[in-house]
Design a protein around this motif. Structure first.
Motif, PDB file in Angstrom:
ATOM      1  N   UNK A 154     -11.060 -45.177   0.368  1.00 17.41           N
ATOM      2  CA  UNK A 154     -10.469 -43.930  -0.016  1.00 17.41           C
ATOM      3  C   UNK A 154      -9.778 -44.469  -1.419  1.00 17.41           C
ATOM      4  N   UNK A 155      -9.628 -43.373  -2.094  1.00 11.55           N
ATOM      5  CA  UNK A 155      -9.323 -43.388  -3.702  1.00 11.55           C
ATOM      6  C   UNK A 155      -8.163 -42.485  -4.025  1.00 11.55           C
ATOM      7  N   UNK A 156      -6.922 -42.567  -3.730  1.00 14.05           N
ATOM      8  CA  UNK A 156      -5.846 -41.811  -4.337  1.00 14.05           C
ATOM      9  C   UNK A 156      -5.547 -42.133  -5.600  1.00 14.05           C
ATOM     10  N   UNK A 157      -5.302 -41.104  -6.433  1.00 12.10           N
ATOM     11  CA  UNK A 157      -4.594 -41.415  -7.644  1.00 12.10           C
ATOM     12  C   UNK A 157      -2.968 -41.552  -7.444  1.00 12.10           C
ATOM     13  N   UNK A 158      -2.652 -42.927  -7.882  1.00 18.10           N
ATOM     14  CA  UNK A 158      -1.294 -43.159  -7.800  1.00 18.10           C
ATOM     15  C   UNK A 158      -0.250 -42.361  -8.978  1.00 18.10           C
ATOM     16  N   UNK A 159      -0.873 -42.152 -10.128  1.00 18.01           N
ATOM     17  CA  UNK A 159      -0.023 -41.506 -11.284  1.00 18.01           C
ATOM     18  C   UNK A 159      -1.052 -41.174 -12.341  1.00 18.01           C
TER      19      UNK A 159
END
Length: 228
Positions: free
Chosen positions: A190-195
């Motif tokens: 899974x690859x969420x964009x942190x900022x």
């Protein structure tokens, strides 16, 4: 914010108005209320406290603004840095010079407008030194996931760093080849964009620990810290 002109990505559009939203935090109910400024809409969100900035001194005697995330950690602004998470940081100078801050009552992935629900925060942190492990970029472990981070511009380079680090970590944990680990990460991550708003962007790569068949992570440090 990510949806307005910046010095790195200039446009001819006028700047957005300078405005401030004040959030009402209710610790008893574990919630925070947003009131719209241009209508009577109101929304209640669950509190999800986290620290936007967690890091150590950079290597090579470098000095960076606290707004800049990198291999040393810093202002990564990932909601994964919440209570119960273990963050692994490589030590670059004697004493490490650990620091943290930027308290957020909650923040969506990406922090798209440039701010979270910013707040003062009292935190309890346990620090320890893990020997015999190399940690080139910050890593995070929770009960359910292991995570790697990458911070850079453009965002595709942040993605590449996070995924490259995860491929190497999976190879280390499982004994698989780099190619097999690359294929594994491609299917399981899974690859969420942190900022998407800081001087460097941060991307997180997550792998569920259920896929690892009990492979020990940092010698079981996460579980030992939880028990303290």
């Amino acid at each position: 914010g990510a949806l307005s002109s910046t010095p790195q990505t200039p446009t001819l559009q006028a700047a957005l108005d300078d405005r401030a939203w004040h959030y009402a935090i209710d610790t008893a109910s574990g919630s925070v209320r947003m009131d719209a400024l241009d209508s009577d809409h109101s929304f209640v969100f669950d509190l999800d406290p986290m620290h936007g900035t967690v890091g150590v001194a950079p290597a090579g005697g470098e000095v960076h603004s606290s707004l800049t995330p990198g291999a040393w950690g810093g202002n990564m602004d990932t909601p994964e840095m919440r209570a119960g998470a273990t963050c692994y940081l490589g030590v670059n100078v004697p004493g490490a010079m650990f620091s943290f801050g930027d308290g957020h009552a909650r923040q969506g992935e990406g922090e798209s407008c440039g701010t979270a629900v910013e707040t003062a925060m009292d935190s309890t942190v346990v620090l320890d030194v893990v020997h015999d492990y190399v940690t080139p970029w910050p890593r995070i472990e929770t009960d359910a996931f292991i995570m790697t981070t990458g911070s850079a511009r453009p965002m595709e380079d942040a993605f590449r760093i996070a995924h490259t680090e995860m491929v190497h970590w999976i190879a280390e944990l499982t004994g698989m080849s780099t190619s097999d680990s690359y294929q594994f990460v491609s299917q399981a991550s899974l690859t969420p964009v942190a900022n998407a708003v800081d001087t460097n962007y941060t991307v997180v790569c997550k792998i569920a620990k259920s896929h690892l068949k009990g492979a020990p992570v940092y010698g079981g440090m996460h579980d030992r810290l939880k028990a303290l």
